[in-house]
Design an enzyme around this catalytic site. Structure first.
Site, short mmCIF file in Angstrom:
data_model
loop_
_atom_site.label_atom_id
_atom_site.label_comp_id
_atom_site.label_asym_id
_atom_site.label_seq_id
_atom_site.Cartn_x
_atom_site.Cartn_y
_atom_site.Cartn_z
N CYS A 33 0.82 -1.21 0.00
CA CYS A 33 0.00 0.00 0.00
C CYS A 33 0.85 1.26 0.00
CB CYS A 33 -0.95 0.01 1.19
SG CYS A 33 -0.10 0.03 2.78
N CYS A 103 -2.88 -3.36 8.60
CA CYS A 103 -2.38 -2.02 8.94
C CYS A 103 -1.83 -1.99 10.37
CB CYS A 103 -3.49 -0.99 8.81
SG CYS A 103 -4.39 -1.10 7.25
FE1 FES Z 1 -1.51 0.64 4.24
FE2 FES Z 1 -3.40 0.63 6.05
S1 FES Z 1 -3.64 0.57 3.93
S2 FES Z 1 -1.28 0.54 6.35
#
Ligand code: FES
Length: 145
Positions: A33, A103
């Site tokens: 991400c 996360c």
């Molecule tokens: Fe990357 Fe939450 S989407 S840490």
């Protein structure tokens, strides 16, 4: 979707910032991400975590879990801090949506990285602490949703 506690820690995160001359600093990212977390620890001679701050370029769940994680490790010994897992952080927040569980690993791993940095600077070994990853993406693959 998010619990009240998550919303509270996201809108009013505790311990945001940095510590100058910190005893240990840990940075981890998630290649998937692109989020990044950095944790600073101030540890006294007795091995107590007197202060902790974090900075993140991360999503709301990463902010909330890091905020709660810093609250949980503050005032604890290094050994106690090691036992605070992402599960414990999530429980303290009354849960996270399943797609956001990964996360919470950023905070746990950044704390471990900061403890590792502290141990290296002091030339000591912390029982039970493994060399932290700089990218939690691999760990994430193992989580069951
Ligand atoms: Fe990357 Fe939450 S989407 S840490």
């Amino acid at each position: 979707m998010y619990t009240e506690k998550v919303m509270d820690h996201f809108t009013n995160p505790r311990n945001v910032g940095e510590i100058e001359n910190a005893s240990g600093v840990g940075t981890v990212g998630n290649a998937k991400c692109g989020d990044i977390m950095r944790i600073y620890l101030d540890i006294d001679e007795a091995g107590i975590i007197n202060d902790v701050k974090f900075k993140t370029f991360g999503c709301g769940a990463a902010v909330a879990t890091s905020s709660m994680a810093t609250e949980l490790v503050k005032g604890k010994t290094v050994q106690e801090a090691l036992t605070i897992t992402n599960k414990a952080v999530m429980e303290a927040l009354d849960g996270l949506p399943p797609v956001k569980v990964h996360c919470s690993l950023l905070a746990e791993e950044a704390i471990h990285a900061a403890l590792w940095d502290y141990a290296e600077k002091k030339g000591i070994k912390i029982e039970g602490l493994e060399r932290p990853k700089s990218d939690i993406h691999e760990e994430e693959e193992k989580i069951e949703y």
